[in-house]
Write an enzyme that holds these catalytic residues in place. Structure first.
Site, mmCIF file in Angstrom:
data_model
loop_
_atom_site.group_PDB
_atom_site.id
_atom_site.type_symbol
_atom_site.label_atom_id
_atom_site.label_comp_id
_atom_site.label_asym_id
_atom_site.label_seq_id
_atom_site.Cartn_x
_atom_site.Cartn_y
_atom_site.Cartn_z
ATOM 1 C CE LYS A 170 0.806 -6.045 1.248
ATOM 2 N NZ LYS A 170 1.592 -4.856 1.516
HETATM 3 C C1 LIG Z 1 -1.064 -4.690 7.507
HETATM 4 C C2 LIG Z 1 -1.318 -3.715 6.393
HETATM 5 N N1 LIG Z 1 -2.511 -3.113 6.308
HETATM 6 C C3 LIG Z 1 -2.790 -2.234 5.316
HETATM 7 C C4 LIG Z 1 -1.849 -1.934 4.357
HETATM 8 C C5 LIG Z 1 -2.184 -0.939 3.287
HETATM 9 O O1 LIG Z 1 -2.331 -1.576 2.047
HETATM 10 P P1 LIG Z 1 -2.500 -0.701 0.727
HETATM 11 O O2 LIG Z 1 -1.171 -0.139 0.408
HETATM 12 O O3 LIG Z 1 -2.977 -1.676 -0.316
HETATM 13 O O4 LIG Z 1 -3.520 0.327 1.024
HETATM 14 C C6 LIG Z 1 -0.600 -2.535 4.409
HETATM 15 C C7 LIG Z 1 0.405 -2.203 3.396
HETATM 16 O O5 LIG Z 1 1.372 -2.843 3.204
HETATM 17 C C8 LIG Z 1 -0.322 -3.455 5.451
HETATM 18 O O6 LIG Z 1 0.870 -4.053 5.550
#
Ligand SMILES: Cc1ncc(COP(=O)(O)O)c(C=O)c1O
Length: 368
Positions: A183
């Protein structure tokens, strides 16, 4: 492997380093005042009433589901084309993910597809604002009026996107962002939940602080509910806070890069550029095109030092969501297309015009 042209580069400005050093010098490393400032910065930016920092989007989603009272016997509708964390958070609280297809062009779950899967057990719907394209807020709000369901947005990729003048973070009952390094605002690992509901924000804050209530008159602590440790340290928050100071510029730069990709790719007829409805503003976490023969193209591009990537996963293809681990609804034509043909192109702060032109030239050669 390191690539000449990477998919993304974290934005580590001098200010980021200064702010990390300030935290290190303070000796206050765990969650604290800098985390509070980062939360305020995200709440202020999105326009949400409350922001609560987490260790990740996944732990934020899990906590949001707990606070919404989701547990065994409940169903939660999620799209098939998403990162497994969206449905995994549902399983972790003991509920059942009900997985539906996505639109083959936007790659998002539509309100129509979600509605077909609603049952008496449905408690929450989790639309995903994938790659920075906000979910259909109006459509899902209609569903909320018609059925007794909460809308929990997986906004992992969508900080900075706008739907009809409203920023992501204010479009659902609860939204959850990720600060993973894919991100453009990143704390290494981290997440943030936003909501206008103060009671939910307080409950989420309590859960991630071991179930701790507010200290009494003599400073004594009381643990009110079961809880865990999903705190974001001051060190991580310092990175995010420094980056938030530049979010408008970072976003404007991504928009310019996206516009340029679309212009450069216009003559390449075998490539479909991302959909951008006129009433939204995309935050371009990923610039994702559709191309047939994607895997072969991806290999060739990587061999030339250009890091390209698949979009994300089609959950129904994975054992974690088969054999009673989830309910699968439909044939998943949209999701399968996205899984097979979506290709993410490099995009990062400081990417030069020459680098972007090279990506498109190499891609054009590969598709010919
Ligand atoms: C659509 C979506 N949801 C959830 C996540 C999980 O995020 P995190 O790695 O911060 O837990 C991601 C990770 O890229 C994602 O793309």
């Amino acid at each position: 492997m390191s690539y000449r042209i990477p998919l993304i580069r974290p934005y580590i400005s001098k200010r980021v380093k200064t702010m990390i050093n300030e935290v290190l010098d303070s000796g206050y490393l765990t969650e604290g005042p800098v985390t509070r400032q980062f939360e305020s910065a995200v709440a202020g930016y999105t326009g949400a009433g409350h922001a609560v920092a987490f260790t990740s989007c996944t732990t934020g989603l899990e906590t949001a589901l707990r606070v919404l009272g989701v547990g065994p016997g409940d169903e939660v509708i999620v799209p098939d084309f998403t990162y497994p964390a969206t449905a995994g958070a549902v399983q972790i609280v003991g509920a059942t993910p009900v997985i539906v297809d996505v639109d083959p062009d936007t790659m998002l779950m539509t309100p129509e597809l979600a509605e077909e899967a609603i049952s008496a057990s449905t408690k929450v719907i989790i639309p995903v604002s994938l790659f920075g394209l906000p979910f259909d807020h109006d459509g899902f709000t209609e569903l909320k009026k018609k059925y007794e369901v909460w809308i929990l947005e997986d906004a992992a990729c969508a900080l900075g996107s706008v739907y009809k003048g409203k920023r992501t973070g204010t479009l659902a009952d609860i939204s959850v962002f990720s600060f993973h390094p894919r991100k453009f605002i990143t704390t290494g690992e981290g997440g943030m939940v936003t909501t206008d509901n103060g009671k939910w924000a307080e409950a989420m804050n309590r859960y991630k602080h071991f179930g701790m209530g507010k200290p009494g008159d003599r400073g004594e602590l009381v643990f009110l509910t079961p809880g865990t440790n999903y705190k974001m340290s001051n060190v991580q928050a310092a990175i995010g806070l420094a980056q938030m100071e530049d979010i408008d510029n970072l976003l404007a730069e991504r928009m310019n890069l996206a516009e340029k990709y679309t212009r450069l790719l216009e003559p390449v007829k075998s490539i479909q550029c991302p959909v951008e409805p006129e009433y939204i503003s995309h935050s371009w976490q990923s610039y994702t095109v559709f191309v047939k023969g994607r895997d072969d193209i991806m290999r060739k591009m990587r061999n030339q030092g250009i890091e390209v990537q698949i979009g994300t996963y089609a959950l129904h293809m994975h054992p974690a969501f088969q054999d009673g681990n989830a309910k699968l609804r439909g044939q998943f034509h949209g999701s399968i297309r996205a899984f097979e043909e979506a290709l993410v192109l490099p995009m990062y702060h400081g990417m030069t015009s020459q680098e972007q032109t090279e990506v498109v030239e190499k891609l054009s050669e590969c598709v010919e």
